[in-house]
Design a protein around this motif. Structure first.
Motif, PDB file in Angstrom:
ATOM      1  N   ARG A 183       0.856  -1.183   0.000  1.00 39.50           N
ATOM      2  CA  ARG A 183       0.000   0.000   0.000  1.00 39.50           C
ATOM      3  C   ARG A 183       0.895   1.236   0.000  1.00 39.50           C
ATOM      4  N   LYS A 184       0.289   2.353  -0.238  1.00 41.38           N
ATOM      5  CA  LYS A 184       1.034   3.617  -0.243  1.00 41.38           C
ATOM      6  C   LYS A 184       1.679   3.891   1.119  1.00 41.38           C
ATOM      7  N   ASP A 185       1.042   3.401   2.200  1.00 43.29           N
ATOM      8  CA  ASP A 185       1.589   3.621   3.542  1.00 43.29           C
ATOM      9  C   ASP A 185       2.697   2.624   3.905  1.00 43.29           C
ATOM     10  N   GLY A 186       3.030   1.735   2.975  1.00 43.70           N
ATOM     11  CA  GLY A 186       4.104   0.770   3.214  1.00 43.70           C
ATOM     12  C   GLY A 186       3.648  -0.562   3.774  1.00 43.70           C
ATOM     13  N   SER A 187       2.373  -0.685   4.137  1.00 43.55           N
ATOM     14  CA  SER A 187       1.875  -1.966   4.663  1.00 43.55           C
ATOM     15  C   SER A 187       1.645  -2.934   3.500  1.00 43.55           C
ATOM     16  N   PRO A 188       1.844  -4.241   3.745  1.00 41.60           N
ATOM     17  CA  PRO A 188       1.766  -5.214   2.646  1.00 41.60           C
ATOM     18  C   PRO A 188       0.343  -5.659   2.322  1.00 41.60           C
ATOM     19  N   PHE A 189       0.101  -5.929   1.043  1.00 39.53           N
ATOM     20  CA  PHE A 189      -1.130  -6.583   0.622  1.00 39.53           C
ATOM     21  C   PHE A 189      -0.960  -8.077   0.886  1.00 39.53           C
ATOM     22  N   GLN A 190      -1.967  -8.697   1.463  1.00 38.21           N
ATOM     23  CA  GLN A 190      -1.953 -10.124   1.781  1.00 38.21           C
ATOM     24  C   GLN A 190      -3.108 -10.814   1.070  1.00 38.21           C
ATOM     25  N   THR A 191      -3.015 -12.128   0.978  1.00 39.05           N
ATOM     26  CA  THR A 191      -4.144 -12.912   0.479  1.00 39.05           C
ATOM     27  C   THR A 191      -4.211 -14.215   1.250  1.00 39.05           C
ATOM     28  N   SER A 192      -5.424 -14.707   1.441  1.00 37.32           N
ATOM     29  CA  SER A 192      -5.573 -15.989   2.127  1.00 37.32           C
ATOM     30  C   SER A 192      -5.538 -17.141   1.122  1.00 37.32           C
ATOM     31  N   GLY A 193      -5.646 -16.821  -0.163  1.00 40.02           N
ATOM     32  CA  GLY A 193      -5.631 -17.856  -1.192  1.00 40.02           C
ATOM     33  C   GLY A 193      -4.221 -18.170  -1.668  1.00 40.02           C
ATOM     34  N   SER A 194      -4.119 -19.250  -2.416  1.00 39.49           N
ATOM     35  CA  SER A 194      -2.841 -19.665  -2.987  1.00 39.49           C
ATOM     36  C   SER A 194      -2.662 -18.995  -4.353  1.00 39.49           C
ATOM     37  N   VAL A 195      -1.588 -18.237  -4.501  1.00 41.50           N
ATOM     38  CA  VAL A 195      -1.293 -17.569  -5.767  1.00 41.50           C
ATOM     39  C   VAL A 195      -1.060 -18.599  -6.869  1.00 41.50           C
ATOM     40  N   ALA A 196      -0.365 -19.688  -6.532  1.00 45.86           N
ATOM     41  CA  ALA A 196      -0.086 -20.743  -7.516  1.00 45.86           C
ATOM     42  C   ALA A 196      -1.383 -21.401  -8.003  1.00 45.86           C
ATOM     43  N   SER A 197      -2.300 -21.692  -7.089  1.00 47.52           N
ATOM     44  CA  SER A 197      -3.584 -22.305  -7.470  1.00 47.52           C
ATOM     45  C   SER A 197      -4.421 -21.340  -8.312  1.00 47.52           C
ATOM     46  N   TRP A 198      -4.386 -20.075  -7.955  1.00 43.89           N
ATOM     47  CA  TRP A 198      -5.111 -19.034  -8.697  1.00 43.89           C
ATOM     48  C   TRP A 198      -4.641 -18.990 -10.147  1.00 43.89           C
ATOM     49  N   ALA A 199      -3.330 -18.952 -10.355  1.00 45.17           N
ATOM     50  CA  ALA A 199      -2.776 -18.889 -11.708  1.00 45.17           C
ATOM     51  C   ALA A 199      -3.043 -20.185 -12.473  1.00 45.17           C
ATOM     52  N   THR A 200      -2.931 -21.315 -11.793  1.00 47.05           N
ATOM     53  CA  THR A 200      -3.152 -22.621 -12.428  1.00 47.05           C
ATOM     54  C   THR A 200      -4.575 -22.747 -12.944  1.00 47.05           C
ATOM     55  N   GLN A 201      -5.557 -22.491 -12.073  1.00 45.15           N
ATOM     56  CA  GLN A 201      -6.964 -22.634 -12.461  1.00 45.15           C
ATOM     57  C   GLN A 201      -7.334 -21.611 -13.526  1.00 45.15           C
ATOM     58  N   ALA A 202      -6.785 -20.412 -13.430  1.00 48.01           N
ATOM     59  CA  ALA A 202      -7.082 -19.385 -14.427  1.00 48.01           C
ATOM     60  C   ALA A 202      -6.563 -19.793 -15.810  1.00 48.01           C
ATOM     61  N   LEU A 203      -5.357 -20.374 -15.882  1.00 47.56           N
ATOM     62  CA  LEU A 203      -4.832 -20.844 -17.171  1.00 47.56           C
ATOM     63  C   LEU A 203      -5.692 -21.989 -17.703  1.00 47.56           C
ATOM     64  N   ALA A 204      -6.088 -22.902 -16.836  1.00 49.27           N
ATOM     65  CA  ALA A 204      -6.965 -24.001 -17.261  1.00 49.27           C
ATOM     66  C   ALA A 204      -8.272 -23.448 -17.830  1.00 49.27           C
ATOM     67  N   ASP A 205      -8.840 -22.447 -17.183  1.00 50.95           N
ATOM     68  CA  ASP A 205     -10.081 -21.835 -17.665  1.00 50.95           C
ATOM     69  C   ASP A 205      -9.876 -21.152 -19.018  1.00 50.95           C
ATOM     70  N   GLU A 206      -8.739 -20.474 -19.191  1.00 50.46           N
ATOM     71  CA  GLU A 206      -8.437 -19.812 -20.472  1.00 50.46           C
ATOM     72  C   GLU A 206      -8.313 -20.832 -21.602  1.00 50.46           C
ATOM     73  N   LEU A 207      -7.609 -21.934 -21.335  1.00 46.18           N
ATOM     74  CA  LEU A 207      -7.429 -22.965 -22.368  1.00 46.18           C
ATOM     75  C   LEU A 207      -8.772 -23.617 -22.714  1.00 46.18           C
ATOM     76  N   ALA A 208      -9.590 -23.863 -21.700  1.00 46.76           N
ATOM     77  CA  ALA A 208     -10.920 -24.450 -21.935  1.00 46.76           C
ATOM     78  C   ALA A 208     -11.783 -23.491 -22.746  1.00 46.76           C
ATOM     79  N   ALA A 209     -11.681 -22.205 -22.463  1.00 49.70           N
ATOM     80  CA  ALA A 209     -12.465 -21.210 -23.207  1.00 49.70           C
ATOM     81  C   ALA A 209     -12.063 -21.158 -24.671  1.00 49.70           C
ATOM     82  N   ARG A 210     -10.851 -21.624 -24.975  1.00 49.76           N
ATOM     83  CA  ARG A 210     -10.364 -21.648 -26.355  1.00 49.76           C
ATOM     84  C   ARG A 210     -10.600 -23.004 -27.023  1.00 49.76           C
ATOM     85  N   GLY A 211     -11.366 -23.865 -26.371  1.00 53.02           N
ATOM     86  CA  GLY A 211     -11.802 -25.099 -27.009  1.00 53.02           C
ATOM     87  C   GLY A 211     -11.055 -26.364 -26.647  1.00 53.02           C
TER      88      GLY A 211
END
Length: 194
Positions: A67-95
């Motif tokens: 953030r602008k104040d120097g505090s970190p952005f956090q997430t409770s989800g897995s970044v690796a799982s997010w990217a993996t499922q998103a790529l799978a969805d993109e490939l499926a959307a392309r047939g």
């Protein structure tokens, strides 16, 4: 005395509301969202069978950015799982006929025509001000094909958004950057199958 207390209370409520609206009191948690844009193709029986293996997170840090104040952005989800499922969805959307595996061994057990593995190298979200965010994402994909060398490519995307202050703007900026990177990745992968 009652008027003074009421005035102080009213001022405190208005200050709290103003801070909440500007995002100053927003939590540093960012949800990892993703939705494929555009028309989605329906895979045919002869469509290529692709298994996407769970990406590796090689960012070296748990936070998503600052953030602008120097505090970190956090997430409770897995970044690796997010990217993996998103790529799978993109490939499926392309047939393509797509499934996701947790490991290369699991992917190979399905005997697909193609296996895509990858790494998340960078996810950076920066708050420029309460109404503007910037995101950068870099991923690397590895396309495995029977008796062919592995095709490795890197995809980078930058996204900057301004809008109504709040967590939604940060989430949309991050999601937009991932969409840009994965749209390029999925086009490249599908083009390599021919």
């Amino acid at each position: 005395m009652k008027k003074t207390l009421f005035s102080l209370f009213s001022c405190a409520v208005m200050l709290f509301a103003a801070l909440a609206l500007t995002g100053c009191l927003a939590k540093n948690d960012v949800r990892l969202l993703y939705e494929v844009e555009g028309v989605k193709a329906v895979p045919s029986a002869t469509a290529p069978r692709i298994v996407v293996v769970q990406f590796e997170d090689k960012r070296g840090a748990a936070e998503l950015g600052l953030r602008k104040d120097g505090s970190p952005f956090q997430t409770s989800g897995s970044v690796a799982s997010w990217a993996t499922q998103a790529l799978a969805d993109e490939l499926a959307a392309r047939g393509a006929q797509v499934s996701v595996a947790l490991s290369m061994i699991q992917a190979e057990m399905n005997q697909p025509q193609y296996i895509v593995a990858g790494t998340v190298e960078k996810v950076q979200l920066v708050e420029k001000n309460v109404a503007a965010y910037q995101a950068e994402i870099r991923i690397q994909t590895h396309l495995h094909r029977a008796s062919n060398p592995v095709v490795t490519r890197t995809f980078t995307a930058h996204q900057e958004k301004t809008g109504i202050p709040g967590a939604k703007l940060a989430e949309q900026t991050l999601s937009g950057a991932l969409a840009e990177a994965l749209s390029s990745a999925s086009v490249s992968i599908m083009g390599s199958l021919r």
